[in-house]
Design a protein around this motif. Structure first.
Motif, PDB file in Angstrom:
ATOM      1  N   ASN A   9      -5.265  -8.911   1.215  1.00  0.00           N
ATOM      2  CA  ASN A   9      -4.938  -8.470  -0.137  1.00  0.00           C
ATOM      3  C   ASN A   9      -3.419  -8.571  -0.328  1.00  0.00           C
ATOM      4  O   ASN A   9      -2.672  -7.692   0.095  1.00  0.00           O
ATOM      5  CB  ASN A   9      -5.402  -7.019  -0.334  1.00  0.00           C
ATOM      6  N   PRO A  10      -2.950  -9.635  -0.980  1.00  0.00           N
ATOM      7  CA  PRO A  10      -1.497  -9.823  -1.145  1.00  0.00           C
ATOM      8  C   PRO A  10      -0.811  -8.648  -1.830  1.00  0.00           C
ATOM      9  O   PRO A  10       0.371  -8.396  -1.586  1.00  0.00           O
ATOM     10  CB  PRO A  10      -1.402 -11.093  -1.993  1.00  0.00           C
ATOM     11  N   PRO A  16      -2.484 -10.430   4.445  1.00  0.00           N
ATOM     12  CA  PRO A  16      -2.780 -11.851   4.220  1.00  0.00           C
ATOM     13  C   PRO A  16      -2.429 -12.726   5.419  1.00  0.00           C
ATOM     14  O   PRO A  16      -1.323 -12.667   5.948  1.00  0.00           O
ATOM     15  CB  PRO A  16      -1.895 -12.207   3.015  1.00  0.00           C
ATOM     16  N   GLY A  17      -3.435 -13.490   5.865  1.00  0.00           N
ATOM     17  CA  GLY A  17      -3.185 -14.517   6.861  1.00  0.00           C
ATOM     18  C   GLY A  17      -3.301 -14.115   8.303  1.00  0.00           C
ATOM     19  O   GLY A  17      -3.030 -14.926   9.190  1.00  0.00           O
ATOM     20  N   ILE A  18      -3.707 -12.843   8.579  1.00  0.00           N
ATOM     21  CA  ILE A  18      -3.884 -12.479   9.987  1.00  0.00           C
ATOM     22  C   ILE A  18      -5.330 -12.723  10.402  1.00  0.00           C
ATOM     23  O   ILE A  18      -5.627 -13.647  11.155  1.00  0.00           O
ATOM     24  CB  ILE A  18      -3.459 -11.017  10.251  1.00  0.00           C
ATOM     25  N   ARG A  19      -6.243 -11.916   9.880  1.00  0.00           N
ATOM     26  CA  ARG A  19      -7.651 -12.163  10.202  1.00  0.00           C
ATOM     27  C   ARG A  19      -8.405 -12.756   9.015  1.00  0.00           C
ATOM     28  O   ARG A  19      -9.400 -13.448   9.198  1.00  0.00           O
ATOM     29  CB  ARG A  19      -8.325 -10.848  10.643  1.00  0.00           C
ATOM     30  N   HIS A  20      -7.941 -12.461   7.800  1.00  0.00           N
ATOM     31  CA  HIS A  20      -8.600 -12.964   6.591  1.00  0.00           C
ATOM     32  C   HIS A  20      -7.535 -13.299   5.552  1.00  0.00           C
ATOM     33  O   HIS A  20      -6.326 -13.204   5.828  1.00  0.00           O
ATOM     34  CB  HIS A  20      -9.567 -11.904   6.033  1.00  0.00           C
ATOM     35  N   GLY A  21      -8.007 -13.645   4.382  1.00  0.00           N
ATOM     36  CA  GLY A  21      -7.073 -13.894   3.288  1.00  0.00           C
ATOM     37  C   GLY A  21      -6.332 -12.628   2.905  1.00  0.00           C
ATOM     38  O   GLY A  21      -5.179 -12.664   2.471  1.00  0.00           O
ATOM     39  N   LEU A  35       3.794  -5.363   1.956  1.00  0.00           N
ATOM     40  CA  LEU A  35       5.103  -4.801   1.623  1.00  0.00           C
ATOM     41  C   LEU A  35       6.235  -5.760   1.967  1.00  0.00           C
ATOM     42  O   LEU A  35       7.260  -5.778   1.293  1.00  0.00           O
ATOM     43  CB  LEU A  35       5.313  -3.472   2.354  1.00  0.00           C
ATOM     44  N   ARG A  36       6.075  -6.536   3.013  1.00  0.00           N
ATOM     45  CA  ARG A  36       7.065  -7.539   3.403  1.00  0.00           C
ATOM     46  C   ARG A  36       6.390  -8.529   4.343  1.00  0.00           C
ATOM     47  O   ARG A  36       5.257  -8.312   4.783  1.00  0.00           O
ATOM     48  CB  ARG A  36       8.270  -6.903   4.093  1.00  0.00           C
TER      49      ARG A  36
END
Length: 332
Positions: free
Chosen positions: A293-294, A286-291, A298-299
């Protein structure tokens, strides 16, 4: 500081060679024409340029194509430089003082990093022949001290098994040169240069805030650079051009994974899969290239991930950029 001899090569005479001759005087070591011996044993002879191959000739046997004429002009200019370099080399051969001046000029204007390293390696034998272990050991220590003083990324090893003294690039040196070559490679294209600048800017931004958000920005910026670089690889351009010219048009390789499949640069499928897997991480997290998969997170990312992933991605760059020369990265 480049972490290489280039940049400090003009100090080699004052820091390495002249103190050796002072040592010879102080210890009353009998030598004769040692500068000339170093010149003859260690200095590379200027090499003539290779004459180009021309595409076509007219009925009189002369070149006429504009690109062939440009090649010929460049070759003639290179020949002039070669002749200009050869004359002082030949003049220096019989004279010890002229040999010293030539060596000084060579270090001040060395053609490459490799030429300096090879000359320093080969210079060990003339010192050894002139003064045995006493003088050759002093030369070895002088070169080693020079490298340590200027934080050059090399190791020096004494001769063994009838081999000359050797100067080896270290792993930090290889990585530093690879990063510099990546920067130079990117600078050849405006779009890549902009992406490289964006990546470096995200690294600088960490100075004030080493947060997960900024770590993600760094990772994303480096992925953007490498993906764009791979998209310009000749194999990818040729494949996409072939797909465009097909009737009906074929599917182009536009994603990082698809481009990896068609690049034809990998030594083994597992290496290719590792590049695709690290890219999948950036797309899924989440939040690097796209939304992303939360559920798969793992951390939260931190500086460990920045350092590790940046090193991994930089390591892939020689595969992705055809303008990066691994031989020159190792030693040039």
């Amino acid at each position: 500081m480049r972490d290489e001899f280039l940049g400090v090569q003009s100090l080699l005479m004052a820091e390495v060679f002249e103190p050796l001759f002072e040592f010879i005087e102080e210890n009353e070591i009998e030598v004769e024409d040692l500068w000339l011996d170093i010149f003859q044993s260690a200095l590379p002879r200027p090499a003539p340029p290779v004459e180009p191959t021309y595409q076509d000739y007219n009925d009189t046997g002369a070149i006429y194509l504009p690109e062939d004429i440009d090649k010929w002009i460049a070759f003639e200019e290179a020949m002039e430089r070669y002749r200009a370099a050869l004359e002082p080399f030949n003049n220096s051969n019989p004279d010890d003082e002229l040999a010293r001046d030539y060596i000084c000029d060579f270090f001040n204007d060395a053609p490459s990093e490799y030429a300096i390293v090879e000359t320093l390696e080969k210079a060990f034998k003339p010192f050894d022949d002139a003064g045995g272990d006493q003088l050759s050991n002093t030369y070895f220590v002088a070169v080693q001290t020079f490298i340590e003083k200027f934080s050059l990324r090399y190791d020096v090893r004494r001769p063994s098994f009838n081999r000359r003294m050797s100067i080896y690039p270290t792993l930090p040196g290889l990585f530093t040169k690879m990063l510099r070559d990546l920067r130079l490679s990117s600078a050849q294209d405006a779009a890549l240069a902009e992406l490289m600048a964006s990546f470096e800017e995200t690294i600088r931004d960490l100075h004030d805030e080493r947060s997960p958000r900024r770590v993600k920005q760094c990772i994303a910026a480096q992925f953007n650079l490498l993906e764009a670089m791979l998209s310009q690889h000749p194999n990818i351009l040729a494949y996409n051009a072939a797909m465009e010219n097909r009737i009906p048009q074929g599917q182009k390789a536009n994603t990082f994974g698809a481009m990896c499949n068609k690049a034809g640069v990998w030594p083994h499928n597992k290496v290719m899969e590792s590049a695709k897997a690290i890219y999948s991480f950036a797309s899924d997290y989440p939040g690097i290239r796209h939304g992303g998969n939360p559920a798969n997170q793992l951390r939260e990312v931190d500086m460990r991930d920045l350092l590790s992933i940046s090193v991994i991605l930089t390591g892939f760059s020689p595969y992705l950029s055809p303008t990066m020369d691994p031989e020159k990265i190792y030693l040039d």
